[in-house]
Motif scaffolding. Structure first.
Motif, mmCIF file in Angstrom:
data_model
loop_
_atom_site.group_PDB
_atom_site.id
_atom_site.type_symbol
_atom_site.label_atom_id
_atom_site.label_comp_id
_atom_site.label_asym_id
_atom_site.label_seq_id
_atom_site.Cartn_x
_atom_site.Cartn_y
_atom_site.Cartn_z
ATOM 1 N N TYR A 294 0.687 -1.247 0.303
ATOM 2 C CA TYR A 294 -0.031 0.043 0.269
ATOM 3 C C TYR A 294 0.846 1.399 0.053
ATOM 4 O O TYR A 294 0.123 2.387 -1.035
ATOM 5 C CB TYR A 294 -0.780 0.684 1.371
ATOM 6 C CG TYR A 294 -1.797 -0.728 1.491
ATOM 7 C CD1 TYR A 294 -3.323 -0.276 0.198
ATOM 8 C CD2 TYR A 294 -2.013 -1.845 1.541
ATOM 9 C CE1 TYR A 294 -4.353 -0.878 -0.243
ATOM 10 C CE2 TYR A 294 -3.615 -2.617 1.098
ATOM 11 C CZ TYR A 294 -5.009 -1.689 0.266
ATOM 12 O OH TYR A 294 -5.807 -2.560 -0.112
ATOM 13 N N LYS A 295 2.096 1.171 0.498
ATOM 14 C CA LYS A 295 3.483 2.152 0.437
ATOM 15 C C LYS A 295 3.724 2.809 -0.503
ATOM 16 O O LYS A 295 3.372 4.355 -1.337
ATOM 17 C CB LYS A 295 4.047 1.720 1.403
ATOM 18 C CG LYS A 295 3.663 2.516 2.604
ATOM 19 C CD LYS A 295 4.866 2.675 3.978
ATOM 20 C CE LYS A 295 4.992 2.026 5.260
ATOM 21 N NZ LYS A 295 5.395 1.554 6.258
ATOM 22 N N MET B 239 1.571 1.873 -3.105
ATOM 23 C CA MET B 239 0.627 1.738 -4.394
ATOM 24 C C MET B 239 0.170 3.416 -4.979
ATOM 25 O O MET B 239 -0.256 4.036 -3.397
ATOM 26 C CB MET B 239 -0.155 1.171 -4.503
ATOM 27 C CG MET B 239 -1.652 0.692 -5.147
ATOM 28 S SD MET B 239 -2.441 -0.976 -4.666
ATOM 29 C CE MET B 239 -3.611 -0.287 -3.392
ATOM 30 N N ASN C 67 -2.968 6.135 -5.698
ATOM 31 C CA ASN C 67 -4.942 5.802 -5.985
ATOM 32 C C ASN C 67 -4.911 5.251 -6.998
ATOM 33 O O ASN C 67 -6.156 5.951 -7.401
ATOM 34 C CB ASN C 67 -5.305 6.522 -4.919
ATOM 35 C CG ASN C 67 -4.775 8.019 -5.580
ATOM 36 O OD1 ASN C 67 -4.157 8.369 -6.395
ATOM 37 N ND2 ASN C 67 -5.360 8.994 -5.281
ATOM 38 N N ARG C 68 -4.519 5.398 -8.419
ATOM 39 C CA ARG C 68 -4.313 4.960 -9.239
ATOM 40 C C ARG C 68 -4.863 3.578 -10.309
ATOM 41 O O ARG C 68 -5.388 3.300 -10.498
ATOM 42 C CB ARG C 68 -4.134 6.006 -10.826
ATOM 43 C CG ARG C 68 -4.384 6.711 -10.451
ATOM 44 C CD ARG C 68 -3.891 7.797 -11.841
ATOM 45 N NE ARG C 68 -4.279 9.174 -11.709
ATOM 46 C CZ ARG C 68 -5.456 10.119 -12.009
ATOM 47 N NH1 ARG C 68 -6.283 9.504 -12.614
ATOM 48 N NH2 ARG C 68 -5.883 11.148 -11.759
ATOM 49 N N GLN C 69 -4.042 2.720 -8.528
ATOM 50 C CA GLN C 69 -3.630 1.331 -9.239
ATOM 51 C C GLN C 69 -5.065 0.154 -8.528
ATOM 52 O O GLN C 69 -5.415 0.942 -6.829
ATOM 53 C CB GLN C 69 -2.221 0.673 -8.659
ATOM 54 C CG GLN C 69 -1.008 1.236 -9.690
ATOM 55 C CD GLN C 69 -0.107 1.101 -9.027
ATOM 56 O OE1 GLN C 69 0.535 1.275 -7.972
ATOM 57 N NE2 GLN C 69 0.916 0.308 -10.037
#
Lengths: 175, 338
Positions: B127-128, B130, B132-134
């Motif tokens: 998550y770190k 990633m 926010n488009r993935q």
């Protein structure tokens, strides 16, 4: 065998065990703190960011739609305004042309009337002058005729008759 | 101990009543070498079967069955891996009169913690990285589904405003209980949440978090006023004790519910397996013990999720009720009947 029996004697289903409570608390708190640091923070931040991202995308899309609709409306307004403008210009042009035509026709008619009037007056003048000239000519001829007669036949009666008939003739001719 | 001995013959009588025809017809078959029968159950719940295989050959099966079941459920200092032997866990000298030796359930909790830390360090790392488009995939996606469920359907809908503060606790308690429940179903595992001390410790956390949230939301004055439930002062002598008891019954019910659900499932599975040992019949084993214990096992898988969810849900609900400015315990009572 023996161990299981001893355990059964020692332990009861609902017997409190402060040691286990202690270990549970310690384990749980440590797990909670570590997970909060390594997992919950990043995950929830990412989820919230994604939520915000999606929301802002939707908002942007709505905004774009509103904008395009506004532009379309404006275009339509402009188009109808332009149509009205064109109509107005054509109407005005027609009106102007009509007026111009009426003006020109009026002027031409006036002009022609004036010209006719002028021609008539000049004809009248010419006629008067011609008559004047004719009168003078007739008087001269009469004088010349009389001179001749007087010179040739000096007979009183005859002279009178001749003069009379000549005057008669002249007057009928003139009329 | 005594109570259990009283209960057991009763249960057996019922089972006998159902199985009398089977028993009559099976007399000859049961004469076969009995020591091999655990291998049948081993396919179902190998841990329990292995333990029973160790215990059953003794003379007094009926008494031993209860012992073995209890042995499996109770906490102990011995981590048994029958038939490979057992590990004696170290004893620690009592600190301030409390015995803090490491027991089987403590080891299970540590195992759960280790698994949680491994899974979530991997997921957290993803998550770190990633943006926010993935979109998440694989393990991350599976974890996100649960996290999102706890976040929105449990925390946000029950606590409302300011739910973010309690989210780490609710998420941790959900995954901790879930994994404890599930590891109890793994061969050689033990259900830490089937121990009243563990569930009580977790419920105590909920209790303190609820009370602190209430104090923060209403202040000391509002907190004390809440204890009178807004009634006339002459009723206070009744209302205040009721409200104070109410504060404690909620987490207590939480602890008992989780403990009882996890313990009961295991006792049912083990009892079903022991029917075949007690009746000394392969037919009973094949027709009753194995299918029924598989059924209960699958039910236990569902219950593992359900109980983790209910504990988290009720914790969130109690926090929400404590911080809400109106409303009272009726709604909590309705939900608490799970």
């Amino acid at each position: 065998m023996l161990t299981s029996g001893v355990i059964l004697l020692q332990a009861n289903l609902l017997s409190p065990n402060p040691g286990l409570i202690f270990w549970t608390a310690v384990t749980f708190v440590i797990v909670l703190l570590i997970l909060k640091k390594i997992a919950w923070g990043p995950i929830i931040t990412a989820l919230e960011e994604r939520e915000k991202g999606i929301q802002s995308s939707i908002d942007r899309a709505h905004q774009a739609k509103d904008e395009s609709e506004a532009i379309l409306r404006k275009n339509n307004e402009l188009l109808s305004k332009a149509d009205a403008e064109a109509d107005k210009i054509i109407r005005e042009g027609k009106e102007y042309a009509e007026k111009l035509r009426a003006d020109i026709t009026g002027k031409a008619q006036e002009e022609s009337k004036k010209m006719i009037a002028a021609a008539l007056s000049s004809i009248e003048q010419e006629k008067h002058r011609a008559l004047d000239v004719l009168r003078n000519e007739v008087a001269d001829l009469a004088v010349m005729g009389a001179e001749k007669i007087i010179k040739t036949v000096l007979d009183a009666d005859m002279q009178k008759k001749i003069v009379n008939s000549m005057i008669q003739d002249l007057s009928t001719k003139r009329n | 101990m005594k109570r259990l001995n009283v209960l057991h013959p009763k249960a057996l009588l019922k089972v006998m009543a159902i199985l009398v025809p089977l028993l009559v017809s099976v007399g000859g078959v049961s004469g076969l070498s009995y020591a091999q029968s655990p291998s049948v159950s081993a396919e179902v719940v190998s841990a329990t079967a292995a333990e029973s295989g160790h215990a059953v050959p003794a003379a007094h099966e009926e008494e031993k069955a209860g012992d073995v079941i209890m042995h499996h459920i109770f906490d102990s200092n011995i981590f048994a891996f029958h038939p490979f032997g057992e590990i004696e866990l170290p004893k620690i000298a009592p600190v301030a009169g409390i015995d803090i030796s490491i027991t089987k359930h403590v080891v299970m909790m540590w195992l759960v913690s280790a698994i949680l830390l491994i899974i979530f360090s991997v997921v957290g790392g993803k998550y770190k990285k990633m943006t926010n488009r993935q979109a998440p995939k694989g393990l991350t996606n599976a974890v996100e589904a649960l996290v999102e469920f706890i976040r929105l359907d449990v925390a946000k809908s029950n606590i409302g405003h300011g739910y973010e503060k309690h989210l780490p606790y609710l998420l941790t308690v959900f995954f901790f209980i879930l994994l404890c429940n599930l590891l109890g179903l793994v061969p050689y595992g033990a259900t830490a949440t089937g121990n009243i001390n563990v569930t009580l410790a977790l419920a105590i956390f909920t209790f303190f978090i609820t009370q602190i949230a209430a104090l923060k939301a209403h202040g000391l004055k509002g907190f004390l006023a809440h204890l009178t439930a807004g009634t006339h002062w002459s009723l206070w002598i009744i209302m205040i004790p009721i409200e104070v008891i109410g504060l404690f019954t909620k987490p207590f019910a939480l602890a008992i519910r989780l403990f009882a659900n996890m313990t009961a499932g295991h006792i049912v599975i083990l009892s079903l397996i022991f029917i075949s040992f007690i009746l000394k019949s392969y037919i009973v084993a094949v027709a009753v013990s194995v299918p029924f214990s598989i059924f209960i096992y699958l039910l236990e898988l569902f219950v593992a999720f359900l109980q983790a969810f209910i504990f988290t849900m009720l914790s969130a609900l109690f926090i929400g009720l404590a911080t809400a400015h109106d409303g009272h315990d009726e709604h909590a009572a309705e939900v608490a009947h799970h």
